[in-house]
Design a protein around this motif. Sequence first.
Motif, PDB file in Angstrom:
ATOM      1  N   THR A 102      -4.643   1.735  -1.773  1.00 40.83           N
ATOM      2  CA  THR A 102      -3.825   1.969  -0.584  1.00 40.83           C
ATOM      3  C   THR A 102      -4.337   1.097   0.558  1.00 40.83           C
ATOM      4  O   THR A 102      -5.532   1.095   0.848  1.00 40.83           O
ATOM      5  CB  THR A 102      -3.872   3.453  -0.151  1.00 40.83           C
ATOM      6  OG1 THR A 102      -3.433   4.270  -1.233  1.00 40.83           O
ATOM      7  CG2 THR A 102      -2.971   3.692   1.055  1.00 40.83           C
ATOM      8  N   LEU A 103      -3.424   0.365   1.177  1.00 41.02           N
ATOM      9  CA  LEU A 103      -3.750  -0.420   2.364  1.00 41.02           C
ATOM     10  C   LEU A 103      -3.420   0.419   3.584  1.00 41.02           C
ATOM     11  O   LEU A 103      -2.253   0.746   3.828  1.00 41.02           O
ATOM     12  CB  LEU A 103      -2.956  -1.723   2.371  1.00 41.02           C
ATOM     13  CG  LEU A 103      -3.078  -2.578   3.642  1.00 41.02           C
ATOM     14  CD1 LEU A 103      -4.519  -3.012   3.881  1.00 41.02           C
ATOM     15  CD2 LEU A 103      -2.142  -3.794   3.563  1.00 41.02           C
ATOM     16  N   GLU A 104      -4.453   0.803   4.338  1.00 38.55           N
ATOM     17  CA  GLU A 104      -4.264   1.607   5.542  1.00 38.55           C
ATOM     18  C   GLU A 104      -4.432   0.704   6.762  1.00 38.55           C
ATOM     19  O   GLU A 104      -5.523   0.183   7.020  1.00 38.55           O
ATOM     20  CB  GLU A 104      -5.282   2.750   5.585  1.00 38.55           C
ATOM     21  CG  GLU A 104      -5.135   3.717   4.420  1.00 38.55           C
ATOM     22  CD  GLU A 104      -6.187   4.822   4.457  1.00 38.55           C
ATOM     23  OE1 GLU A 104      -7.151   4.689   5.245  1.00 38.55           O
ATOM     24  OE2 GLU A 104      -6.048   5.804   3.711  1.00 38.55           O
ATOM     25  N   LEU A 105      -3.335   0.471   7.484  1.00 36.51           N
ATOM     26  CA  LEU A 105      -3.359  -0.422   8.636  1.00 36.51           C
ATOM     27  C   LEU A 105      -3.851   0.303   9.880  1.00 36.51           C
ATOM     28  O   LEU A 105      -3.764   1.539   9.982  1.00 36.51           O
ATOM     29  CB  LEU A 105      -1.969  -1.005   8.868  1.00 36.51           C
ATOM     30  CG  LEU A 105      -1.397  -1.836   7.707  1.00 36.51           C
ATOM     31  CD1 LEU A 105       0.043  -2.223   7.988  1.00 36.51           C
ATOM     32  CD2 LEU A 105      -2.257  -3.077   7.462  1.00 36.51           C
ATOM     33  N   ALA A 106      -4.336  -0.478  10.837  1.00 37.54           N
ATOM     34  CA  ALA A 106      -4.874   0.096  12.072  1.00 37.54           C
ATOM     35  C   ALA A 106      -3.799   0.812  12.887  1.00 37.54           C
ATOM     36  O   ALA A 106      -4.111   1.700  13.686  1.00 37.54           O
ATOM     37  CB  ALA A 106      -5.540  -0.999  12.907  1.00 37.54           C
ATOM     38  N   ASN A 107      -2.523   0.446  12.684  1.00 30.60           N
ATOM     39  CA  ASN A 107      -1.442   1.091  13.438  1.00 30.60           C
ATOM     40  C   ASN A 107      -1.005   2.426  12.816  1.00 30.60           C
ATOM     41  O   ASN A 107      -0.036   3.039  13.262  1.00 30.60           O
ATOM     42  CB  ASN A 107      -0.238   0.156  13.563  1.00 30.60           C
ATOM     43  CG  ASN A 107       0.338  -0.233  12.196  1.00 30.60           C
ATOM     44  OD1 ASN A 107      -0.022   0.332  11.167  1.00 30.60           O
ATOM     45  ND2 ASN A 107       1.217  -1.221  12.204  1.00 30.60           N
ATOM     46  N   GLY A 108      -1.719   2.861  11.765  1.00 30.34           N
ATOM     47  CA  GLY A 108      -1.427   4.152  11.164  1.00 30.34           C
ATOM     48  C   GLY A 108      -0.543   4.104   9.938  1.00 30.34           C
ATOM     49  O   GLY A 108      -0.400   5.123   9.244  1.00 30.34           O
ATOM     50  N   LYS A 109       0.066   2.975   9.633  1.00 31.95           N
ATOM     51  CA  LYS A 109       0.934   2.872   8.461  1.00 31.95           C
ATOM     52  C   LYS A 109       0.097   2.628   7.204  1.00 31.95           C
ATOM     53  O   LYS A 109      -0.950   1.989   7.250  1.00 31.95           O
ATOM     54  CB  LYS A 109       1.936   1.730   8.649  1.00 31.95           C
ATOM     55  CG  LYS A 109       2.933   1.992   9.786  1.00 31.95           C
ATOM     56  CD  LYS A 109       3.931   0.864   9.903  1.00 31.95           C
ATOM     57  CE  LYS A 109       4.944   1.149  11.011  1.00 31.95           C
ATOM     58  NZ  LYS A 109       5.923   0.054  11.164  1.00 31.95           N
ATOM     59  N   SER A 110       0.587   3.143   6.063  1.00 27.74           N
ATOM     60  CA  SER A 110      -0.100   3.002   4.782  1.00 27.74           C
ATOM     61  C   SER A 110       0.848   2.415   3.750  1.00 27.74           C
ATOM     62  O   SER A 110       2.037   2.764   3.727  1.00 27.74           O
ATOM     63  CB  SER A 110      -0.632   4.350   4.280  1.00 27.74           C
ATOM     64  OG  SER A 110      -1.603   4.875   5.170  1.00 27.74           O
TER      65      SER A 110
END
Length: 267
Positions: free
Chosen positions: A26-34
């Motif tokens: 899972t790629l978890e971005l800093a803006n909260g999206k996964s």
Amino acid sequence: MEAKKETTADQSRRRHERVWFKHQATLELANGKSIWGITRDVSLRGVFLATAVAPSAVEKNQVGQLRLNVQNMNQAFPCRVVHVSAQGVGIELHERGEQFGAALTTALMHETQMRLGADVADTDYIRVVRLGSAASVRPEGRLVKVSASHLEFRFNLANDWLAKPGSEIKLEILQARHAPIVVQGIVRTILPTRDPAEKICALILGVLPDKTSADLKDLVRTLNDRRLQNMVTQRATSLGLQAGADLPRRTRPEIRQDLERFYGPRS
């Protein structure tokens, strides 16, 4: 795992060799999206995450973390998006390449272990019971080998298995202090044993629910860990028995004499 062939141009741009490896991540971005996907080619500092749908919410240079679950251990690695395509996301890992390499090695070993499976010792005595039988007493056998996709069990000919190659059967794996594991598969072959009253049934497992698959992998890992521990114990015991009695403690003059002999002038 199979190695992925790279072009000369690709190799010249990359500092680390890449290999083909499929693992959920899972790629978890800093803006909260996964974004969930499957790793494709990986290296110590880079990963391509293949996604089921085009990752429209991901942009180049976004930062976040790549999260993997290896042997029930959740690990996260800081990363940056380097390119986005309709097939997935190219990811660059920030430092910690050694930790990711260790996690990747563990995952590869775990995958190989699951594929090869584990032999079940007589002392483990893991029973299997056939479900869906019309008999009042459910036919019972003993597990002798198990992997993520195959298993073998020994059964007595007196039991009403009525199993032959191509038959579809459902089994319940019973082990002490653990919940039963229910699996279903196709009989691949029936094998003879040294005991004429028993045979071994080799079963190809069908598609298993995630929970069942995880329980089966835990069983394989436990059996392999137990076998490794037994090998280490037997080796240590053997070395201890061959070592003989402890030598008597030496006196200081004896030690000093040996040192003077060793470091003394050579003629």
